[in-house]
Design an enzyme around this catalytic site. Structure first.
Site, short mmCIF file in Angstrom:
data_model
loop_
_atom_site.label_atom_id
_atom_site.label_comp_id
_atom_site.label_asym_id
_atom_site.label_seq_id
_atom_site.Cartn_x
_atom_site.Cartn_y
_atom_site.Cartn_z
N CYS A 33 0.83 -1.20 0.00
CA CYS A 33 0.00 0.00 0.00
C CYS A 33 0.87 1.26 0.00
CB CYS A 33 -0.91 -0.05 1.23
SG CYS A 33 -1.77 1.49 1.60
N CYS A 36 0.09 3.83 2.70
CA CYS A 36 0.52 3.28 4.00
C CYS A 36 2.02 3.55 4.20
CB CYS A 36 0.28 1.78 4.07
SG CYS A 36 -1.46 1.29 3.92
#
Length: 110
Positions: A33, A36
């Site tokens: 991600c 993230c």
């Protein structure tokens, strides 16, 4: 190393987050991600700044599914705060770093 983001799993979420005497922030994330990865360094910095006041945890949603499913995590990053075992705030997506600072300060003021 003082003031660091800790890994948490389905197995120890209850004991380390819900039963924690300090307020907690949990980052549900995954290695693939991008957003993230972007907030990772911000969380590391916050863990140092708020050491002893707020515990910051990361839970890899690829390796743990029970807690994320139970909390309705459908999109990551998914950040939640807990105080006295109670869910306080939820942020979906990568917030502005100042929003994270405000979130932490609000958690301590309550």
């Amino acid at each position: 190393m003082a003031g660091y983001v800790q890994e948490v799993s389905d197995a120890d979420f209850e004991s380390r987050v819900i039963e924690n005497q300090r307020p907690c922030l949990v980052d549900f994330w995954a290695p693939w991600c991008g957003p993230c990865q972007m907030i990772g360094p911000v969380l590391d910095k916050l863990a140092q700044e708020f050491e002893g006041d707020v515990d910051i945890f990361k839970m890899n949603v690829d390796a743990n599914s029970t807690v994320p499913q139970g909390m309705g995590v459908r999109s990551i990053p998914y950040l939640v705060t807990f105080k006295n075992g109670e869910l306080k705030d939820t942020i979906v997506g990568a917030p502005d770093p100042q929003k994270l600072v405000d979130l932490m300060e609000n958690l301590l003021e309550e």
